[in-house]
Design a protein around this motif. Sequence first.
Motif, PDB file in Angstrom:
ATOM      1  N   VAL A 154       0.857  -1.185   0.000  1.00 17.35           N
ATOM      2  CA  VAL A 154       0.000   0.000   0.000  1.00 17.35           C
ATOM      3  C   VAL A 154       0.891   1.233   0.000  1.00 17.35           C
ATOM      4  N   VAL A 155       0.760   2.043  -1.035  1.00 23.62           N
ATOM      5  CA  VAL A 155       1.450   3.337  -1.084  1.00 23.62           C
ATOM      6  C   VAL A 155       0.463   4.362  -0.543  1.00 23.62           C
ATOM      7  N   ALA A 156       0.624   4.706   0.722  1.00 23.30           N
ATOM      8  CA  ALA A 156      -0.343   5.557   1.416  1.00 23.30           C
ATOM      9  C   ALA A 156       0.017   7.031   1.241  1.00 23.30           C
ATOM     10  N   THR A 157      -0.961   7.812   0.806  1.00 23.54           N
ATOM     11  CA  THR A 157      -0.731   9.249   0.611  1.00 23.54           C
ATOM     12  C   THR A 157      -1.051  10.055   1.865  1.00 23.54           C
ATOM     13  N   THR A 158      -1.728   9.428   2.836  1.00 22.71           N
ATOM     14  CA  THR A 158      -2.035  10.093   4.110  1.00 22.71           C
ATOM     15  C   THR A 158      -1.709   9.144   5.259  1.00 22.71           C
ATOM     16  N   VAL A 159      -1.542   9.717   6.445  1.00 18.52           N
ATOM     17  CA  VAL A 159      -1.301   8.898   7.636  1.00 18.52           C
ATOM     18  C   VAL A 159      -2.490   7.982   7.895  1.00 18.52           C
ATOM     19  N   GLU A 160      -3.689   8.497   7.684  1.00 14.35           N
ATOM     20  CA  GLU A 160      -4.895   7.688   7.911  1.00 14.35           C
ATOM     21  C   GLU A 160      -4.928   6.477   6.984  1.00 14.35           C
ATOM     22  N   GLU A 161      -4.565   6.680   5.739  1.00 11.37           N
ATOM     23  CA  GLU A 161      -4.538   5.569   4.791  1.00 11.37           C
ATOM     24  C   GLU A 161      -3.517   4.519   5.206  1.00 11.37           C
ATOM     25  N   ALA A 162      -2.372   4.960   5.704  1.00  6.45           N
ATOM     26  CA  ALA A 162      -1.337   4.024   6.167  1.00  6.45           C
ATOM     27  C   ALA A 162      -1.822   3.256   7.393  1.00  6.45           C
ATOM     28  N   GLU A 163      -2.503   3.944   8.316  1.00  8.52           N
ATOM     29  CA  GLU A 163      -3.026   3.258   9.493  1.00  8.52           C
ATOM     30  C   GLU A 163      -4.112   2.261   9.112  1.00  8.52           C
ATOM     31  N   ASP A 164      -4.919   2.606   8.115  1.00  5.53           N
ATOM     32  CA  ASP A 164      -5.929   1.655   7.617  1.00  5.53           C
ATOM     33  C   ASP A 164      -5.241   0.417   7.027  1.00  5.53           C
ATOM     34  N   ALA A 165      -4.100   0.635   6.360  1.00  8.57           N
ATOM     35  CA  ALA A 165      -3.357  -0.498   5.794  1.00  8.57           C
ATOM     36  C   ALA A 165      -2.864  -1.424   6.896  1.00  8.57           C
ATOM     37  N   ILE A 166      -2.407  -0.840   8.004  1.00 10.81           N
ATOM     38  CA  ILE A 166      -1.976  -1.658   9.145  1.00 10.81           C
ATOM     39  C   ILE A 166      -3.147  -2.480   9.672  1.00 10.81           C
ATOM     40  N   ALA A 167      -4.310  -1.853   9.782  1.00  9.81           N
ATOM     41  CA  ALA A 167      -5.495  -2.561  10.279  1.00  9.81           C
ATOM     42  C   ALA A 167      -5.857  -3.724   9.359  1.00  9.81           C
ATOM     43  N   GLY A 168      -5.809  -3.478   8.048  1.00 11.14           N
ATOM     44  CA  GLY A 168      -6.182  -4.528   7.112  1.00 11.14           C
ATOM     45  C   GLY A 168      -5.171  -5.657   7.049  1.00 11.14           C
ATOM     46  N   ILE A 169      -3.894  -5.289   6.994  1.00 15.98           N
ATOM     47  CA  ILE A 169      -2.846  -6.299   6.806  1.00 15.98           C
ATOM     48  C   ILE A 169      -2.559  -7.065   8.094  1.00 15.98           C
ATOM     49  N   MET A 170      -2.387  -6.326   9.211  1.00 19.03           N
ATOM     50  CA  MET A 170      -1.922  -6.969  10.438  1.00 19.03           C
ATOM     51  C   MET A 170      -3.055  -7.479  11.323  1.00 19.03           C
ATOM     52  N   GLU A 171      -4.178  -6.755  11.340  1.00 18.01           N
ATOM     53  CA  GLU A 171      -5.259  -7.104  12.267  1.00 18.01           C
ATOM     54  C   GLU A 171      -6.368  -7.908  11.593  1.00 18.01           C
ATOM     55  N   SER A 172      -6.825  -7.454  10.417  1.00 18.95           N
ATOM     56  CA  SER A 172      -7.855  -8.224   9.699  1.00 18.95           C
ATOM     57  C   SER A 172      -7.253  -9.363   8.892  1.00 18.95           C
ATOM     58  N   ARG A 173      -5.936  -9.322   8.698  1.00 13.21           N
ATOM     59  CA  ARG A 173      -5.213 -10.377   7.970  1.00 13.21           C
ATOM     60  C   ARG A 173      -5.814 -10.628   6.582  1.00 13.21           C
ATOM     61  N   VAL A 174      -5.981  -9.529   5.825  1.00 11.57           N
ATOM     62  CA  VAL A 174      -6.546  -9.669   4.481  1.00 11.57           C
ATOM     63  C   VAL A 174      -5.635 -10.497   3.570  1.00 11.57           C
ATOM     64  N   HIS A 175      -4.358 -10.607   3.930  1.00 11.63           N
ATOM     65  CA  HIS A 175      -3.419 -11.431   3.163  1.00 11.63           C
ATOM     66  C   HIS A 175      -2.976 -12.658   3.964  1.00 11.63           C
ATOM     67  N   GLY A 176      -3.761 -13.028   4.953  1.00  6.55           N
ATOM     68  CA  GLY A 176      -3.437 -14.208   5.747  1.00  6.55           C
ATOM     69  C   GLY A 176      -2.168 -14.023   6.562  1.00  6.55           C
ATOM     70  N   THR A 177      -1.419 -15.095   6.717  1.00  9.10           N
ATOM     71  CA  THR A 177      -0.207 -15.051   7.542  1.00  9.10           C
ATOM     72  C   THR A 177       0.885 -14.174   6.940  1.00  9.10           C
TER      73      THR A 177
END
Length: 425
Positions: A154-177
């Motif tokens: 994720v190339v985040a243009t805002t801090v909020e977008e980057a934090e959303d990426a953390i939520a999706g990748i690390m917490e919701s595990r949209v890409h699994g392990t």
Amino acid sequence: MRVLLVGGGGREHALAWALSASSLLTKLWCAPGNAGIAALAECVPIPAEDVPALLAFASEQQVDLVVAGPEAPLTLGLADACAGAGIRCFGPSAAAARLEGSKSFMKEVADAAGAPTARWQRFDDPEAARAYIRAQGAPIVVKADGLAAGKGVVVATTVEEAEDAIAGIMESRVHGTAGATVVIEECLAGEEISFFALCDGETALPLGAAQDHKRVGEGDTGPNTGGMGAYSPPPAFTPELQAQVMASCIRPTLAEMARRGTPFRGVLFAGLMLTAEGPKLLEYNVRFGDPECQALMVRLRSDLLAALLAACDGELANIDLRWEPVHSIVVVMAAAGYPGPYAKGTVIGGLDRAATIDGVEVFHAGTARRDGAVVATGGRVLGITATGPTLRAARDAAYAAVDALDWPEGFCRRDIGWRALGGAG
């Protein structure tokens, strides 16, 4: 030679096309293959990730060389299994394939090798990752550490977008392990280039460069995809820059991998950003790119099979690759809806008509043959590839072939090559 090619996409169709032209080839299989590859090789219904079945087939058929197309079988140990059975395999060991399988490992190797790359940090804790993002600000890049089918960046243009990426990748595990760990790095500006080198553990041989179009929409807009097109050679990547990348990235990386006891053999794909300070390394992949491979194979004059064998046997120092003095372009035809949900099973007409256009090769990616017709089975379905004396001539031939198709359920970008040609369209 008896060769087993592993994979079933557009990259593998281009590799099958190039391998089938070799005077060394006596038999070519492809697992699992697709409708286009079936015209060049005997397709066998073995998934690319089923390493035990691939090894059993290669042993039973007395295969001389296994050629791995995608990264998954390599990270699962296909080359190691082949080595244990005394079968040559073009591709790195599982340990060396970590250059693609782990973003943090790749960055550690790059730093140890002194290769220029973006500043970065690795995080296992989402809150620590968010704190770092807030301290650094945006734009900033968030990457799942593991394999995520090309969708974990994720190339985040805002801090909020980057934090959303953390939520999706690390917490919701949209890409699994793959998202248990992330790499966060500075966002580099410039033109992105895909550069390839054949490696035999000690020697690296340049295999050309391409520039691809990742976003689904014209003008490089919309969501990222696996690639909507590519062209080669990219004008921005001069011979001087190639020599610089070989000296600053490729050769030092080979030396560092050998120092670690995991020599790299296969094709090393360097994703580069041409910044104002010079080329910087974005990532390594351990296989040919798709659709970049298609653009490279139609320009290669040398015997591909001989070159792959030399890489396996540590003989690249004795190989000199020759290239056709042409430009190439790949226009990807995708199923409507891609990269979101898309329909499967739609019939593709006009393939023979498209293939008759001078300089055009139609490489299949997501296709199958059913009831005598070619149908779409994937998101990216065809790679309409053309060569010409200029990039514009190649582009015109490719789009003429696109227009010859009868596939209402398919679409493509109409601006592939726009950066090099001075504008969209």
